[in-house]
Structures are given as C-alpha cells and as structure tokens.
Design an enzyme around this catalytic site. Sequence first.
Site, short mmCIF file in Angstrom:
data_model
loop_
_atom_site.label_atom_id
_atom_site.label_comp_id
_atom_site.label_asym_id
_atom_site.label_seq_id
_atom_site.Cartn_x
_atom_site.Cartn_y
_atom_site.Cartn_z
N ASP A 11 67.24 11.97 7.79
CA ASP A 11 65.80 11.85 7.65
C ASP A 11 65.42 10.59 8.44
OD1 ASP A 11 63.15 12.21 6.56
OD2 ASP A 11 63.61 10.60 5.14
N ASP A 13 61.97 8.36 8.20
CA ASP A 13 61.29 7.31 7.45
C ASP A 13 62.00 7.06 6.12
OD1 ASP A 13 59.38 7.25 9.50
OD2 ASP A 13 58.15 8.77 8.52
#
Length: 189
Positions: A11, A13
Amino acid sequence: MLSPQRLVILDRDGVINHDSDDYVKSLAEWIPYPGAIDAIARLSRAGWTVAVATNQSGIARGYYTEATLSEMHAELHRLVAEAGGQIAHIAWCPHGPDDDCLCRKPLPGLLEQVRDTLGLATLSGSWMVGDSLRDLQAGDAMGCRPVLVRSGKGETTLAKHPELTTADSKAHVFKDLGEFADWLLAREG
C-alpha cells in the site's frame, strides 16, 4: 522468470509515506517515511519484485488531479532508483467509496492489475503490506500473505482488530516497512 513468491505488494499512504486524514494532495505533502525508500531498494536489490497498490479517492473527491498523482509517483520511482532499486508497477484506484468500481480495496481489482501487468498467473504466496484491514482483505482475496505495519493507520487498525495479533491470525505485524524488509531479507540469509 518472476515468481509470485518473490513479489511484495505495498500500500502507499501509511506504508511508504506519511498519510493524512486530509489526504496527500500534492508533491509537497508526499513525504516518505524514514527508511521506507531504502527498504524498497534493499528488497529490489535482493531480487524481490516490488509493486504498489493504492486507493486514491482524493481524485474522485476533487482534492488533486491524476497529473498531481503522477508527480508523486514519478518522485517515488526516482527516489527508489536513486537508492539502487526499482518499483515494477504502481496500480491505483481513482474512485470514491460510492463509485461501485472493482479496483478499490478491499476488492482485489488493483491486485489483479498488478498480477496481469507483471504477467503472473496467480499472486498466491506474494506478500501484501498495508496499514489497514482493507489492504489485508484485498491481499487475502488473491492468496497473498498479509503484513500489517503499525505506521500510518496501522495502530488504529490493530486497536479495532486485535485479532490480528493473535496466534491464530495469518497476519504478520511489524513496526514499519523497514522492519518488515529486515525480517524478510533475514529469512533468506
């Protein structure tokens, strides 16, 4: 030939860079965590393929444009290359939660895009590293091994889902991406 067992999907952020409840809306606001770029480069140099799968609903919400997102991703590629590594692919979903798309995590569409772009038949055995339950759910749907980092929204995720730390959980929990990379690389040595 690329093997799913040598693939790490991240992922963005909260894993690679600081997250914000107000969204990361510009290149100036995109700030990598200390050690995250180096962790990606170390994995890459050790023969791991690294990809990114990221929800970017700030585009649908009008907070930033696809051009701004491209600037952030160009900087990510540049920093990783400067550190001696590479990112094989960045898959991103521009949709909001009510858009009924198939790519927004926890749905597996972004991971399917990673699989297809990299020419893999499956993602079974790959690693999915995230800071939220939806990251782990998307990975689980594709047979990935789940990793939760405590950075970003990871601590909040653990507080809401303490079962992730039980002995029955398949999830591995690490302080941050750097600690996960240390662990993964030490398993090989």
